[in-house]
Design a protein around this motif. Structure first.
Motif, PDB file in Angstrom:
ATOM      1  N   ASP A  31       0.833  -1.203   0.000  1.00 60.04           N
ATOM      2  CA  ASP A  31       0.000   0.000   0.000  1.00 60.04           C
ATOM      3  C   ASP A  31       0.866   1.251   0.000  1.00 60.04           C
ATOM      4  OD1 ASP A  31      -2.609  -1.264   0.166  1.00 60.04           O
ATOM      5  OD2 ASP A  31      -2.058  -1.815   2.224  1.00 60.04           O
ATOM      6  N   ILE A  32       0.376   2.281  -0.650  1.00 60.04           N
ATOM      7  CA  ILE A  32       1.022   3.593  -0.611  1.00 60.04           C
ATOM      8  C   ILE A  32       0.144   4.518   0.227  1.00 60.04           C
ATOM      9  CG2 ILE A  32       1.697   5.609  -1.973  1.00 60.04           C
ATOM     10  CD1 ILE A  32       2.517   3.771  -4.196  1.00 60.04           C
ATOM     11  N   SER A  33       0.646   4.882   1.382  1.00 65.76           N
ATOM     12  CA  SER A  33      -0.114   5.747   2.279  1.00 65.76           C
ATOM     13  C   SER A  33      -0.242   7.139   1.679  1.00 65.76           C
ATOM     14  CB  SER A  33       0.573   5.835   3.648  1.00 65.76           C
ATOM     15  OG  SER A  33       0.773   4.541   4.180  1.00 65.76           O
ATOM     16  N   PRO A  34      -1.422   7.741   1.770  1.00 63.47           N
ATOM     17  CA  PRO A  34      -1.592   9.087   1.202  1.00 63.47           C
ATOM     18  C   PRO A  34      -0.773  10.128   1.957  1.00 63.47           C
ATOM     19  CG  PRO A  34      -3.528   8.433   2.474  1.00 63.47           C
ATOM     20  CD  PRO A  34      -2.658   7.230   2.382  1.00 63.47           C
ATOM     21  N   VAL A  35      -0.425  11.178   1.259  1.00 67.61           N
ATOM     22  CA  VAL A  35       0.327  12.279   1.870  1.00 67.61           C
ATOM     23  C   VAL A  35      -0.576  13.047   2.825  1.00 67.61           C
ATOM     24  CG1 VAL A  35       1.542  14.437   1.386  1.00 67.61           C
ATOM     25  CG2 VAL A  35       1.818  12.489  -0.148  1.00 67.61           C
ATOM     26  N   LYS A  36      -0.053  13.390   3.981  1.00 64.26           N
ATOM     27  CA  LYS A  36      -0.813  14.209   4.919  1.00 64.26           C
ATOM     28  C   LYS A  36      -0.913  15.634   4.386  1.00 64.26           C
ATOM     29  CE  LYS A  36       0.392  11.546   9.047  1.00 64.26           C
ATOM     30  NZ  LYS A  36       1.021  11.577  10.395  1.00 64.26           N
TER      31      LYS A  36
ATOM     32  N   ASN B 116      -1.893  19.736   4.470  1.00 67.53           N
ATOM     33  CA  ASN B 116      -1.912  20.888   5.374  1.00 67.53           C
ATOM     34  C   ASN B 116      -2.528  22.066   4.641  1.00 67.53           C
ATOM     35  OD1 ASN B 116       0.163  22.156   3.772  1.00 67.53           O
ATOM     36  ND2 ASN B 116       1.669  20.873   4.818  1.00 67.53           N
ATOM     37  N   VAL B 117      -2.595  23.189   5.313  1.00 66.82           N
ATOM     38  CA  VAL B 117      -3.262  24.368   4.748  1.00 66.82           C
ATOM     39  C   VAL B 117      -2.580  24.854   3.472  1.00 66.82           C
ATOM     40  CG1 VAL B 117      -1.908  25.992   6.134  1.00 66.82           C
ATOM     41  CG2 VAL B 117      -4.201  26.636   5.333  1.00 66.82           C
ATOM     42  N   PHE B 118      -1.280  24.649   3.357  1.00 67.37           N
ATOM     43  CA  PHE B 118      -0.556  25.112   2.169  1.00 67.37           C
ATOM     44  C   PHE B 118      -0.927  24.309   0.918  1.00 67.37           C
ATOM     45  CE2 PHE B 118       2.290  26.205   5.751  1.00 67.37           C
ATOM     46  CZ  PHE B 118       2.290  27.582   5.593  1.00 67.37           C
ATOM     47  N   ASP B 119      -1.395  23.070   1.115  1.00 65.47           N
ATOM     48  CA  ASP B 119      -1.780  22.246  -0.031  1.00 65.47           C
ATOM     49  C   ASP B 119      -3.038  22.755  -0.711  1.00 65.47           C
ATOM     50  OD1 ASP B 119       0.319  20.314   0.099  1.00 65.47           O
ATOM     51  OD2 ASP B 119      -0.650  19.447   1.858  1.00 65.47           O
ATOM     52  N   LYS B 120      -3.743  23.687  -0.066  1.00 63.78           N
ATOM     53  CA  LYS B 120      -4.932  24.280  -0.665  1.00 63.78           C
ATOM     54  C   LYS B 120      -4.597  25.511  -1.503  1.00 63.78           C
ATOM     55  CE  LYS B 120      -7.932  22.635   3.076  1.00 63.78           C
ATOM     56  NZ  LYS B 120      -8.895  23.030   4.147  1.00 63.78           N
ATOM     57  N   MET B 121      -3.336  25.911  -1.472  1.00 66.00           N
ATOM     58  CA  MET B 121      -2.904  27.086  -2.235  1.00 66.00           C
ATOM     59  C   MET B 121      -2.148  26.597  -3.471  1.00 66.00           C
ATOM     60  SD  MET B 121      -1.488  29.354   0.940  1.00 66.00           S
ATOM     61  CE  MET B 121      -2.472  29.557   2.428  1.00 66.00           C
ATOM     62  N   PRO B 122      -2.733  26.733  -4.669  1.00 69.65           N
ATOM     63  CA  PRO B 122      -2.156  26.148  -5.890  1.00 69.65           C
ATOM     64  C   PRO B 122      -0.688  26.486  -6.121  1.00 69.65           C
ATOM     65  CG  PRO B 122      -4.363  26.962  -6.320  1.00 69.65           C
ATOM     66  CD  PRO B 122      -4.013  27.410  -4.931  1.00 69.65           C
ATOM     67  N   LYS B 123      -0.305  27.742  -5.944  1.00 70.73           N
ATOM     68  CA  LYS B 123       1.079  28.134  -6.247  1.00 70.73           C
ATOM     69  C   LYS B 123       2.062  27.528  -5.260  1.00 70.73           C
ATOM     70  CE  LYS B 123       0.154  32.382  -8.786  1.00 70.73           C
ATOM     71  NZ  LYS B 123       0.368  33.839  -8.895  1.00 70.73           N
ATOM     72  N   ILE B 124       1.673  27.494  -3.982  1.00 69.39           N
ATOM     73  CA  ILE B 124       2.551  26.890  -2.975  1.00 69.39           C
ATOM     74  C   ILE B 124       2.575  25.370  -3.151  1.00 69.39           C
ATOM     75  CG2 ILE B 124       2.888  26.514  -0.501  1.00 69.39           C
ATOM     76  CD1 ILE B 124       1.788  29.268  -0.003  1.00 69.39           C
ATOM     77  N   LYS B 125       1.416  24.788  -3.469  1.00 72.90           N
ATOM     78  CA  LYS B 125       1.333  23.334  -3.688  1.00 72.90           C
ATOM     79  C   LYS B 125       2.239  22.898  -4.834  1.00 72.90           C
ATOM     80  CE  LYS B 125      -2.033  19.732  -4.862  1.00 72.90           C
ATOM     81  NZ  LYS B 125      -3.443  19.453  -5.236  1.00 72.90           N
ATOM     82  N   ALA B 126       2.422  23.777  -5.821  1.00 75.58           N
ATOM     83  CA  ALA B 126       3.224  23.424  -6.999  1.00 75.58           C
ATOM     84  C   ALA B 126       4.722  23.603  -6.778  1.00 75.58           C
ATOM     85  CB  ALA B 126       2.780  24.271  -8.191  1.00 75.58           C
ATOM     86  N   LEU B 127       5.116  24.196  -5.648  1.00 75.40           N
ATOM     87  CA  LEU B 127       6.538  24.481  -5.416  1.00 75.40           C
ATOM     88  C   LEU B 127       7.436  23.243  -5.505  1.00 75.40           C
ATOM     89  CD1 LEU B 127       6.720  27.230  -2.636  1.00 75.40           C
ATOM     90  CD2 LEU B 127       7.594  27.340  -4.981  1.00 75.40           C
ATOM     91  N   PRO B 128       7.071  22.099  -4.877  1.00 78.58           N
ATOM     92  CA  PRO B 128       7.956  20.926  -4.977  1.00 78.58           C
ATOM     93  C   PRO B 128       8.233  20.515  -6.425  1.00 78.58           C
ATOM     94  CG  PRO B 128       6.331  20.581  -3.254  1.00 78.58           C
ATOM     95  CD  PRO B 128       5.938  21.843  -3.963  1.00 78.58           C
TER      96      PRO B 128
ATOM     97  N   THR C 127      12.014  20.403  -7.647  1.00 69.97           N
ATOM     98  CA  THR C 127      12.625  19.074  -7.830  1.00 69.97           C
ATOM     99  C   THR C 127      12.157  18.342  -9.086  1.00 69.97           C
ATOM    100  OG1 THR C 127      10.914  17.861  -6.607  1.00 69.97           O
ATOM    101  CG2 THR C 127      12.692  18.865  -5.313  1.00 69.97           C
ATOM    102  N   GLY C 128      11.044  18.774  -9.671  1.00 67.90           N
ATOM    103  CA  GLY C 128      10.452  18.040 -10.783  1.00 67.90           C
ATOM    104  C   GLY C 128       9.379  17.063 -10.334  1.00 67.90           C
ATOM    105  N   PHE C 129       9.368  16.727  -9.030  1.00 68.93           N
ATOM    106  CA  PHE C 129       8.396  15.781  -8.482  1.00 68.93           C
ATOM    107  C   PHE C 129       7.379  16.506  -7.618  1.00 68.93           C
ATOM    108  CE2 PHE C 129      12.034  12.451  -8.404  1.00 68.93           C
ATOM    109  CZ  PHE C 129      11.844  12.190  -9.754  1.00 68.93           C
ATOM    110  N   SER C 130       6.108  16.153  -7.790  1.00 67.42           N
ATOM    111  CA  SER C 130       5.086  16.666  -6.893  1.00 67.42           C
ATOM    112  C   SER C 130       5.232  16.009  -5.523  1.00 67.42           C
ATOM    113  CB  SER C 130       3.694  16.381  -7.455  1.00 67.42           C
ATOM    114  OG  SER C 130       3.443  14.983  -7.446  1.00 67.42           O
ATOM    115  N   LYS C 131       4.538  16.556  -4.549  1.00 62.81           N
ATOM    116  CA  LYS C 131       4.573  15.999  -3.198  1.00 62.81           C
ATOM    117  C   LYS C 131       4.050  14.562  -3.196  1.00 62.81           C
ATOM    118  CE  LYS C 131       3.313  17.471   1.508  1.00 62.81           C
ATOM    119  NZ  LYS C 131       2.568  18.508   2.286  1.00 62.81           N
ATOM    120  N   ASP C 132       2.992  14.309  -3.958  1.00 62.38           N
ATOM    121  CA  ASP C 132       2.412  12.970  -4.024  1.00 62.38           C
ATOM    122  C   ASP C 132       3.363  11.985  -4.704  1.00 62.38           C
ATOM    123  OD1 ASP C 132      -0.070  13.438  -2.753  1.00 62.38           O
ATOM    124  OD2 ASP C 132      -0.884  14.327  -4.571  1.00 62.38           O
TER     125      ASP C 132
END
Length: 259
Positions: free
Chosen positions: A61-66, A68-80, A84-89
């Motif tokens: 199983d792959i546990s989902p990413v926890k 936070n409030v920053f994940d609701k902000m598109p520009k901040i969510k896209a920073l990773p 790095t080229g990889f999304s948080k997920d």
């Protein structure tokens, strides 16, 4: 007998064409005399009944990413992705693969590792390239990657994220012992972007292995193939540019020329 660990992104034989080709690839390894252990994502709920009995399969199983409030902000969510080229997920997925590979290597002794991907993710490939391994690993490249390497009409414009992915994929190919492709055309085309393929690449065509004890699914009886006619089955997805009209026209012309 050599032992091979196959890190497979999908064995979803009722849901993806990659599940089919990965299953036939694993069957080929088994029939070629290798002892095969497989680890794959737990992304389907039916038992694996179609692979040879000698093949050991472990789903994880792959546990989902926890979130936070920053994940609701598109520009901040896209920073990773922009850093790095990889999304948080996707980073989470890669880390899970690394963990499961380490578990398997601690339990069994293998002579090599083979990575089989699905879609345009290549998570097992990236995971292996980030690990300090004492045995060689091989990667199978089933499609062009990243998207700006695709031919028209699938090709996307090269952007910052794709440029990062290209650099990371070059590391995967550099560290891999060998790189297999299902066709000469794909290998030659990818080698234009990744020159190391010219030294390490080889062809393993899509394999026509027989799959027994396949799982049933609702709607199976809706398709009845006439054994006295030529049946054409497309096991993939009819994406926008994949217009079947031209294939049907070609078949018609072939039949007219050679009835």
């Amino acid at each position: 007998m050599k032992n091979i660990l196959v890190v497979c992104e999908s064995l979803k034989i009722n849901g993806t064409s990659s599940g089919i080709v990965s299953s036939t690839f694993i069957t080929l390894l088994n029939e070629s005399g290798y002892s095969v252990n497989v680890i794959t994502e737990n992304n389907f709920d039916y038992p694996i009944t179609w692979l040879p009995n000698e093949v050991s399969v472990r789903k994880f199983d792959i546990s989902p990413v926890k979130r936070n409030v920053f994940d609701k902000m598109p520009k901040i969510k896209a920073l990773p992705s922009y850093i790095t080229g990889f999304s948080k997920d996707f980073r989470n997925t890669i880390n899970h693969y690394k963990k499961e590979i380490e578990i398997e290597l601690s339990l069994n002794k293998f002579d090599a590792i083979y990575a089989l991907g699905s879609g345009n993710a290549f998570a097992p490939h990236f995971a292996l390239a980030e690990m300090n391994l004492s045995i060689p690993f091989y990667v199978n490249i089933h499609d062009p990657f990243p998207m700006h390497v695709y031919p028209e009409p699938y090709k996307k414009s090269k952007n910052w994220i794709n440029a990062l992915l290209e650099k990371k994929f070059a590391v995967v190919l550099e560290k891999a012992k060998g790189i297999s492709f299902p066709s000469q055309l794909l290998m030659d085309d990818m080698a234009k972007t990744f020159p190391r393929i010219k030294e390490k690449g080889f062809i393993i065509p899509h394999i026509g292995a027989t799959m027994n004890s396949l799982p049933s699914e609702n709607g199976d009886d809706d398709v009845a193939l006439n054994a006295f006619k030529i049946n054409i089955l497309h096991a993939g997805t009819l994406l926008g540019p994949r217009n079947p009209t031209y294939l049907l026209q070609a078949i018609g012309e072939l039949n007219a020329e050679y009835p």
